[in-house]
Enzyme design. Structure first.
Site, PDB file in Angstrom:
ATOM      1  N   MET A  27      -7.763  -2.172   7.026  1.00  0.00           N
ATOM      2  CA  MET A  27      -6.758  -2.086   8.083  1.00  0.00           C
ATOM      3  C   MET A  27      -6.047  -0.736   8.005  1.00  0.00           C
ATOM      4  SD  MET A  27      -5.353  -5.880   8.764  1.00  0.00           S
ATOM      5  CE  MET A  27      -4.135  -5.924   7.475  1.00  0.00           C
ATOM      6  N   TYR A  29      -4.254   2.844   6.423  1.00  0.00           N
ATOM      7  CA  TYR A  29      -3.210   3.254   5.496  1.00  0.00           C
ATOM      8  C   TYR A  29      -3.758   3.158   4.070  1.00  0.00           C
ATOM      9  CZ  TYR A  29       1.308   5.205   4.975  1.00  0.00           C
ATOM     10  OH  TYR A  29       2.319   6.098   4.745  1.00  0.00           O
ATOM     11  N   HIS A  34      -8.776   1.154  -1.686  1.00  0.00           N
ATOM     12  CA  HIS A  34      -9.770   1.294  -0.614  1.00  0.00           C
ATOM     13  C   HIS A  34     -10.770   2.408  -0.967  1.00  0.00           C
ATOM     14  CE1 HIS A  34      -6.133  -0.026   1.830  1.00  0.00           C
ATOM     15  NE2 HIS A  34      -7.021  -0.940   2.153  1.00  0.00           N
ATOM     16  N   GLY A 145     -11.936  -5.818  -2.218  1.00  0.00           N
ATOM     17  CA  GLY A 145     -11.184  -5.707  -3.471  1.00  0.00           C
ATOM     18  C   GLY A 145     -10.774  -7.072  -3.999  1.00  0.00           C
ATOM     19  N   LYS A 147      -8.150  -7.699  -5.407  1.00  0.00           N
ATOM     20  CA  LYS A 147      -6.705  -7.873  -5.136  1.00  0.00           C
ATOM     21  C   LYS A 147      -6.475  -9.021  -4.148  1.00  0.00           C
ATOM     22  CE  LYS A 147      -2.418  -6.597  -3.810  1.00  0.00           C
ATOM     23  NZ  LYS A 147      -2.526  -6.675  -2.369  1.00  0.00           N
ATOM     24  N   GLN A 151      -9.195 -14.034  -0.093  1.00  0.00           N
ATOM     25  CA  GLN A 151      -9.969 -13.463   1.017  1.00  0.00           C
ATOM     26  C   GLN A 151     -11.436 -13.283   0.610  1.00  0.00           C
ATOM     27  OE1 GLN A 151      -8.700 -10.311   3.901  1.00  0.00           O
ATOM     28  NE2 GLN A 151      -9.755  -8.954   2.492  1.00  0.00           N
ATOM     29  N   VAL A 174      -7.185  -2.021  -8.101  1.00  0.00           N
ATOM     30  CA  VAL A 174      -6.733  -0.725  -8.627  1.00  0.00           C
ATOM     31  C   VAL A 174      -5.212  -0.768  -8.732  1.00  0.00           C
ATOM     32  CG1 VAL A 174      -6.670   1.764  -8.226  1.00  0.00           C
ATOM     33  CG2 VAL A 174      -8.726   0.459  -7.642  1.00  0.00           C
ATOM     34  N   SER A 183      -1.302  -1.433  -2.753  1.00  0.00           N
ATOM     35  CA  SER A 183      -1.275  -2.182  -1.500  1.00  0.00           C
ATOM     36  C   SER A 183      -0.665  -1.278  -0.440  1.00  0.00           C
ATOM     37  CB  SER A 183      -0.402  -3.432  -1.664  1.00  0.00           C
ATOM     38  OG  SER A 183      -0.036  -3.948  -0.399  1.00  0.00           O
ATOM     39  N   ARG A 185       1.196  -2.203   1.726  1.00  0.00           N
ATOM     40  CA  ARG A 185       2.569  -2.684   1.950  1.00  0.00           C
ATOM     41  C   ARG A 185       3.564  -2.126   0.929  1.00  0.00           C
ATOM     42  NH1 ARG A 185      -0.344  -7.584   3.935  1.00  0.00           N
ATOM     43  NH2 ARG A 185       0.334  -7.871   6.095  1.00  0.00           N
TER      44      ARG A 185
HETATM   45  O1  PAF Z   1      -8.320  -6.828   3.616  1.00  0.00           O
HETATM   46  C1  PAF Z   1      -8.075  -6.339   4.731  1.00  0.00           C
HETATM   47  O2  PAF Z   1      -7.624  -5.194   4.845  1.00  0.00           O
HETATM   48  C2  PAF Z   1      -8.338  -7.170   5.979  1.00  0.00           C
HETATM   49  O3  PAF Z   1      -8.020  -8.506   5.778  1.00  0.00           O
HETATM   50  C3  PAF Z   1      -9.773  -7.020   6.522  1.00  0.00           C
HETATM   51  C4  PAF Z   1     -10.795  -7.560   5.537  1.00  0.00           C
HETATM   52  C5  PAF Z   1     -10.063  -5.554   6.798  1.00  0.00           C
HETATM   53  C6  PAF Z   1      -9.908  -7.798   7.820  1.00  0.00           C
HETATM   54  O4  PAF Z   1      -9.020  -7.336   8.792  1.00  0.00           O
END
Ligand code: PAF
Length: 281
Positions: A27, A29, A34, A145, A147, A151, A174, A183, A185
């Site tokens: 998403m 940022y 990442h 990840g 983290k 998910q 990480v 994160s 956030r």
């Molecule tokens: O982990 C994330 O950043 C989001 O949940 C993802 C997997 C890109 C789906 O929008």
């Protein structure tokens, strides 16, 4: 590096790729977490693709969709440095056009416990967008990840139930040198809140230590973690969990692979973190 903004342009580009494709859905940022995925996607595959899309369907009504941090130019520069070949950054109107009506709702405990209990509908949004992105990108491997441990479980279930033709690769969380999990956030935190946020990783280290010392009573571990977090005045617990890795059911006794996870609010910022506990005799 190519930057592609529409699904139809991406599909055209995809038709011209013949080798393996490593995919990092994000998403944006971006942080070092990442980038570790992007690096691995590049190392493992002929072509590395990253998507940047702040997915509206995975945010609840009172969540931070509109203020979620965004900086496409910075993200693109970071990915270019990692050798990412294609950045896919679609518009919401392309991903969810007028009349969009098909959602993926994974039933059962993986989507209703922990994050699913606090954020109803969240995993429906995640599963839907990830399935769409997989259809568009058609990756050989997709990178996520640890983290976001729940998910990962949800996406593994999605791929297995829908017979996805790709491997899901999970990479370690990480952390900042002081232990805070990276994160997007974290930018919301004031310096004082940033300090208070260390309570998440400290609670996880405490769980690991207790387990390493032979503690097998899951409630003792949860209670010790809660006490440590409650001593931090800026922290409010959403949940502290010691659960079975396979279905996220809370454990009485840690006698199988377990996931220690927690969600804590520091001011208005909600942070999550986790650590797996391997079975030690
Ligand atoms: O982990 C994330 O950043 C989001 O949940 C993802 C997997 C890109 C789906 O929008």
């Amino acid at each position: 590096m190519q930057i592609i903004h529409t699904i139809s342009d991406f599909k055209n580009a995809r038709r011209r790729i013949s080798g393996t494709v490593g995919f990092v859905p994000t998403m944006g940022y971006l942080h070092e977490g990442h980038l570790s995925l992007a690096r691995r996607a590049k190392a493992d595959n002929d072509v590395a693709v990253a998507s940047i899309f702040v997915n509206p369907t995975q945010f609840g009504r009172n969540e931070d969709f509109s203020k979620y941090p965004r900086d496409l130019a910075r993200d693109v520069a970071l990915l270019e440095r990692e050798g990412t070949d294609i950045v896919f950054a679609p518009e919401a109107s392309d991903m969810y056009p007028e009349g969009f009506a098909t959602y993926i709702d994974i039933e059962g405990p993986l989507t209703t416990r922990l994050e699913g209990a606090v954020r109803p509908g969240h995993f429906k949004g995640v599963a839907t967008v990830v399935a769409k992105l997989f259809n568009i990108v058609q990756p050989t491997r997709a990178y996520f990840g640890q983290k976001d441990a729940q998910q990962v479980l949800v996406i593994q279930k999605l791929v297995s139930d829908l017979n996805g033709n790709l491997d899901v690769v999970v990479m370690p969380t990480v952390r900042e040198p002081d232990g805070l999990a990276m994160s997007s956030r974290n930018v919301y935190l004031s310096p004082q809140q940033r300090e208070a946020a260390l309570v998440l990783s400290k609670a996880l280290r405490l769980a690991e230590r207790l387990y390493g010392e032979g503690e097998r009573d899951a409630e003792c571990i949860r209670a010790a973690m809660r006490r440590l977090i409650e001593a931090e005045l800026l922290a409010r617990i959403d949940y502290v969990s010691v659960a079975d890795c396979s279905d996220l059911a809370e454990l009485d006794v840690v006698d199988r692979p377990a996931l220690v996870s927690l969600a804590v609010r520091i001011g208005a910022t909600r942070l999550i973190d986790n650590t797996p506990l391997e079975v030690l005799q």
